[in-house]
Scaffold this active site. Structure first.
Site, PDB file in Angstrom:
ATOM      1  N   GLY A 129       0.828  -1.205   0.000  1.00  0.00           N
ATOM      2  CA  GLY A 129       0.000   0.000   0.000  1.00  0.00           C
ATOM      3  C   GLY A 129       0.857   1.246   0.000  1.00  0.00           C
ATOM      4  O   GLY A 129       0.429   2.312   0.449  1.00  0.00           O
ATOM      5  N   GLY A 178      -0.354   4.728  -1.347  1.00  0.00           N
ATOM      6  CA  GLY A 178      -1.517   5.383  -0.731  1.00  0.00           C
ATOM      7  C   GLY A 178      -1.121   6.422   0.314  1.00  0.00           C
ATOM      8  O   GLY A 178       0.072   6.674   0.541  1.00  0.00           O
ATOM      9  N   VAL A 228      -1.334   6.471   3.697  1.00  0.00           N
ATOM     10  CA  VAL A 228      -0.564   6.008   4.860  1.00  0.00           C
ATOM     11  C   VAL A 228       0.755   5.374   4.415  1.00  0.00           C
ATOM     12  O   VAL A 228       1.822   5.645   4.990  1.00  0.00           O
ATOM     13  CB  VAL A 228      -1.379   4.983   5.682  1.00  0.00           C
ATOM     14  CG1 VAL A 228      -0.608   4.565   6.921  1.00  0.00           C
ATOM     15  CG2 VAL A 228      -2.725   5.557   6.072  1.00  0.00           C
ATOM     16  N   TYR A 245     -16.537  -2.901   5.422  1.00  0.00           N
ATOM     17  CA  TYR A 245     -15.143  -2.543   5.726  1.00  0.00           C
ATOM     18  C   TYR A 245     -14.796  -2.934   7.165  1.00  0.00           C
ATOM     19  O   TYR A 245     -13.740  -3.498   7.433  1.00  0.00           O
ATOM     20  CB  TYR A 245     -14.980  -1.042   5.524  1.00  0.00           C
ATOM     21  CG  TYR A 245     -13.579  -0.522   5.659  1.00  0.00           C
ATOM     22  CD1 TYR A 245     -12.608  -0.845   4.727  1.00  0.00           C
ATOM     23  CD2 TYR A 245     -13.231   0.326   6.715  1.00  0.00           C
ATOM     24  CE1 TYR A 245     -11.314  -0.345   4.840  1.00  0.00           C
ATOM     25  CE2 TYR A 245     -11.950   0.827   6.829  1.00  0.00           C
ATOM     26  CZ  TYR A 245     -10.993   0.495   5.887  1.00  0.00           C
ATOM     27  OH  TYR A 245      -9.714   0.993   6.002  1.00  0.00           O
ATOM     28  N   LYS A 285     -11.936  -5.519   8.354  1.00  0.00           N
ATOM     29  CA  LYS A 285     -10.829  -5.063   9.195  1.00  0.00           C
ATOM     30  C   LYS A 285     -10.815  -5.814  10.525  1.00  0.00           C
ATOM     31  O   LYS A 285      -9.757  -6.141  11.063  1.00  0.00           O
ATOM     32  CB  LYS A 285     -10.914  -3.551   9.421  1.00  0.00           C
ATOM     33  CG  LYS A 285     -10.517  -2.738   8.192  1.00  0.00           C
ATOM     34  CD  LYS A 285      -9.041  -2.936   7.866  1.00  0.00           C
ATOM     35  CE  LYS A 285      -8.542  -2.061   6.749  1.00  0.00           C
ATOM     36  NZ  LYS A 285      -7.117  -2.308   6.426  1.00  0.00           N
ATOM     37  N   PRO A 304      -5.953   3.101  13.334  1.00  0.00           N
ATOM     38  CA  PRO A 304      -5.908   4.549  13.106  1.00  0.00           C
ATOM     39  C   PRO A 304      -7.314   5.147  13.005  1.00  0.00           C
ATOM     40  O   PRO A 304      -8.247   4.493  12.543  1.00  0.00           O
ATOM     41  CB  PRO A 304      -5.183   4.697  11.767  1.00  0.00           C
ATOM     42  CG  PRO A 304      -4.627   3.357  11.447  1.00  0.00           C
ATOM     43  CD  PRO A 304      -5.487   2.360  12.164  1.00  0.00           C
ATOM     44  N   THR A 305      -7.412   6.392  13.421  1.00  0.00           N
ATOM     45  CA  THR A 305      -8.680   7.113  13.358  1.00  0.00           C
ATOM     46  C   THR A 305      -8.785   7.869  12.022  1.00  0.00           C
ATOM     47  O   THR A 305      -7.986   7.650  11.126  1.00  0.00           O
ATOM     48  CB  THR A 305      -8.761   8.067  14.580  1.00  0.00           C
ATOM     49  OG1 THR A 305     -10.065   8.554  14.704  1.00  0.00           O
ATOM     50  CG2 THR A 305      -7.779   9.229  14.432  1.00  0.00           C
ATOM     51  N   ASN A 306      -9.747   8.789  11.874  1.00  0.00           N
ATOM     52  CA  ASN A 306      -9.896   9.560  10.626  1.00  0.00           C
ATOM     53  C   ASN A 306      -8.606  10.323  10.324  1.00  0.00           C
ATOM     54  O   ASN A 306      -8.102  11.045  11.179  1.00  0.00           O
ATOM     55  CB  ASN A 306     -11.037  10.567  10.756  1.00  0.00           C
ATOM     56  CG  ASN A 306     -12.401   9.898  10.817  1.00  0.00           C
ATOM     57  OD1 ASN A 306     -12.706   9.215  11.791  1.00  0.00           O
ATOM     58  ND2 ASN A 306     -13.218  10.061   9.798  1.00  0.00           N
ATOM     59  N   TRP A 351     -22.153  17.304   3.889  1.00  0.00           N
ATOM     60  CA  TRP A 351     -23.139  16.232   4.066  1.00  0.00           C
ATOM     61  C   TRP A 351     -23.631  16.127   5.506  1.00  0.00           C
ATOM     62  O   TRP A 351     -22.903  16.467   6.443  1.00  0.00           O
ATOM     63  CB  TRP A 351     -22.512  14.885   3.681  1.00  0.00           C
ATOM     64  CG  TRP A 351     -22.019  14.804   2.270  1.00  0.00           C
ATOM     65  CD1 TRP A 351     -22.223  15.698   1.266  1.00  0.00           C
ATOM     66  CD2 TRP A 351     -21.209  13.753   1.721  1.00  0.00           C
ATOM     67  NE1 TRP A 351     -21.600  15.271   0.119  1.00  0.00           N
ATOM     68  CE2 TRP A 351     -20.983  14.082   0.361  1.00  0.00           C
ATOM     69  CE3 TRP A 351     -20.679  12.559   2.221  1.00  0.00           C
ATOM     70  CZ2 TRP A 351     -20.232  13.259  -0.480  1.00  0.00           C
ATOM     71  CZ3 TRP A 351     -19.934  11.751   1.389  1.00  0.00           C
ATOM     72  CH2 TRP A 351     -19.716  12.091   0.050  1.00  0.00           C
TER      73      TRP A 351
HETATM   74  O1  GFB Z   1     -17.691   8.257   8.019  1.00  0.00           O
HETATM   75  P1  GFB Z   1     -16.791   9.255   8.604  1.00  0.00           P
HETATM   76  O2  GFB Z   1     -16.115   8.951   9.877  1.00  0.00           O
HETATM   77  O3  GFB Z   1     -15.654   9.684   7.623  1.00  0.00           O
HETATM   78  O4  GFB Z   1     -17.563  10.660   8.801  1.00  0.00           O
HETATM   79  P2  GFB Z   1     -15.323   9.320   6.188  1.00  0.00           P
HETATM   80  C1  GFB Z   1     -17.943  11.494   7.803  1.00  0.00           C
HETATM   81  C2  GFB Z   1     -18.863  12.537   8.438  1.00  0.00           C
HETATM   82  O5  GFB Z   1     -18.648  13.783   7.798  1.00  0.00           O
HETATM   83  C3  GFB Z   1     -20.315  12.202   8.227  1.00  0.00           C
HETATM   84  C4  GFB Z   1     -19.821  14.208   7.138  1.00  0.00           C
HETATM   85  O6  GFB Z   1     -21.088  12.719   9.267  1.00  0.00           O
HETATM   86  C5  GFB Z   1     -20.620  12.917   6.912  1.00  0.00           C
HETATM   87  O7  GFB Z   1     -21.981  13.176   6.724  1.00  0.00           O
HETATM   88  N1  GFB Z   1     -19.453  14.913   5.914  1.00  0.00           N
HETATM   89  C6  GFB Z   1     -19.766  16.203   5.644  1.00  0.00           C
HETATM   90  C7  GFB Z   1     -18.748  14.427   4.873  1.00  0.00           C
HETATM   91  N2  GFB Z   1     -19.342  16.544   4.435  1.00  0.00           N
HETATM   92  C8  GFB Z   1     -18.686  15.467   3.937  1.00  0.00           C
HETATM   93  C9  GFB Z   1     -18.018  15.236   2.705  1.00  0.00           C
HETATM   94  O8  GFB Z   1     -17.918  16.084   1.825  1.00  0.00           O
HETATM   95  N3  GFB Z   1     -17.463  13.987   2.526  1.00  0.00           N
HETATM   96  C10 GFB Z   1     -17.534  13.015   3.481  1.00  0.00           C
HETATM   97  N4  GFB Z   1     -16.944  11.822   3.250  1.00  0.00           N
HETATM   98  N5  GFB Z   1     -18.183  13.206   4.648  1.00  0.00           N
HETATM   99  C11 GFB Z   1     -14.634   6.805   6.850  1.00  0.00           C
HETATM  100  C12 GFB Z   1     -15.386   5.541   7.128  1.00  0.00           C
HETATM  101  O9  GFB Z   1     -15.375   7.730   6.226  1.00  0.00           O
HETATM  102  O10 GFB Z   1     -13.836   7.044   7.977  1.00  0.00           O
HETATM  103  C13 GFB Z   1     -14.327   4.510   6.877  1.00  0.00           C
HETATM  104  O11 GFB Z   1     -16.551   5.428   6.371  1.00  0.00           O
HETATM  105  C14 GFB Z   1     -13.189   4.690   7.872  1.00  0.00           C
HETATM  106  O12 GFB Z   1     -14.827   3.234   6.922  1.00  0.00           O
HETATM  107  C15 GFB Z   1     -12.751   6.152   7.994  1.00  0.00           C
HETATM  108  O13 GFB Z   1     -13.565   4.200   9.139  1.00  0.00           O
HETATM  109  C16 GFB Z   1     -11.912   6.434   9.209  1.00  0.00           C
HETATM  110  O14 GFB Z   1     -16.357   9.748   5.212  1.00  0.00           O
HETATM  111  O15 GFB Z   1     -13.952   9.850   5.995  1.00  0.00           O
END
Ligand code: GFB
Length: 310
Positions: free
Chosen positions: A11, A14, A16, A138, A142, A165-167, A203
């Site tokens: 990876g 990417g 990370v 996912y 994981k 890892p977190t976001n 969103w």
């Molecule tokens: O799912 P989430 O932790 O992050 O949270 P990733 C996204 C939050 O941000 C939700 C809001 O509440 C969405 O509605 N949001 C607002 C947005 N605007 C946006 C936008 O433009 N794009 C996105 N993506 N969200 C991942 C997980 O998703 O986080 C993965 O789904 C993984 O599985 C990772 O765990 C850490 O959307 O980044």
């Protein structure tokens, strides 16, 4: 690891993986391999076996995977389940059969935890409750990877560790506004809106809270844990502090110096309302772990990926 150890990063192109490679090089590690998916398809058991038979890496950072944000996860759940499960299973089997001296670090994700948790989330919450629906495929894959690291260790003595890892965000992200992650999407939307002088649409409701881990801080922790951690218990890599989506937006408004009308597309889900990690376990092993604040990491990211000069 020493400077001549044979180290593989799966990876490596990417977010990370490229950060781990940068950091390994910076720390003087010289014997690095990072096969691209065109050279080594981790979904192909035979190719994975051949790799371990011939290369015999001493250390493997397994950060490859099919990844995406909340929308990408929701719309491709079977792909996320299948690909992420097969990759780690192929690797663990190949290590067991052809390279049992290899130590592997596997990156899972904080989405493996139940939808609802006392905050901050301790590692012991794994497999204690129902998952968030939007990223179930996912999360199950994981979670399977974590269990695999534990069971191959238990039955075959494979040195395998798993981190959560977190976001994340940082240089070399994909900035895929549809299927990509939240933080890079917010950044890209702001950069574009400022350029075109337009309003912004995000969103959900803006209320969910998330951590923001700068990818180089994650890479530092992964390398440190590879060198200093040998146990089967999983380890969170988070920051311990979080922001609501609205707070992220306020920081972006200030740093990018752009304020415009904000619209909320509530047809998109919020996902889990909060998922702040407890990083006590990590800090015990790595007392110097000091993840940077979002403002600082945001500036680095803007410089690296958007030619920002401030
Ligand atoms: O799912 P989430 O932790 O992050 O949270 P990733 C996204 C939050 O941000 C939700 C809001 O509440 C969405 O509605 N949001 C607002 C947005 N605007 C946006 C936008 O433009 N794009 C996105 N993506 N969200 C991942 C997980 O998703 O986080 C993965 O789904 C993984 O599985 C990772 O765990 C850490 O959307 O980044």
């Amino acid at each position: 690891m020493n400077s001549n150890s044979k180290i593989t990063v799966f990876g490596g192109s990417g977010l990370v993986g490229s950060s781990i490679l940068r950091e390994l090089k910076k720390q003087g590690y010289q014997n690095l391999d990072a096969p691209r998916s065109k050279e080594l398809n981790l979904l192909d058991k035979n190719q994975v076996e051949e790799y371990f038979k011939t290369k015999q890496p001493e250390f493997v950072f397994m950060v490859a995977g099919l990844v995406g944000g909340i929308y990408g996860n929701m719309t491709h759940p079977a792909d996320f389940l299948y690909q992420n499960s097969m990759m780690i299973l192929n690797i663990m089997e190949a290590i067991k059969n052809f390279s049992p001296q290899t130590k592997i670090l596997f990156t899972a994700s904080t989405c493996i935890y139940p939808k609802e948790n006392p905050q901050p989330i301790k590692e012991t919450r794994f497999m204690t409750g129902p998952l968030e629906e939007t990223n179930k495929g996912y999360a199950v894959a994981k979670g399977l990877g974590i269990v695999a690291t534990q069971l191959y260790r238990q039955q075959y003595n494979i040195q395998s560790i798993a981190v959560m890892p977190t976001n994340m965000y940082g240089p070399n992200d994909t900035y895929d506004l549809k299927n990509g992650h939240m933080i890079p999407s917010l950044i890209k939307k702001f950069v574009e809106a400022k350029k075109n002088n337009t309003s912004l649409t995000f969103w959900g409701t803006g209320k969910p809270r998330r951590e923001a881990l700068y990818v180089d801080d994650c890479a530092d922790a992964c390398i440190y844990l590879m060198n200093n951690y040998e146990e089967k218990e999983l380890i969170n890599i988070g920051t311990g502090f979080d922001y609501s989506i609205k707070e992220f937006i306020a920081i972006l408004e200030e740093v990018i110096d752009y304020k415009a009308q904000i619209n909320w597309d509530t047809s998109k889900p919020d996902g889990t309302l909060e998922k702040r990690t407890d990083i006590t376990r990590l800090k015990k092993i790595m007392p110097n772990f000091a993840p940077r604040f979002f403002q600082a990491g945001l500036k680095e990211t803007l410089k690296a990926d958007f030619g920002w000069k401030n």
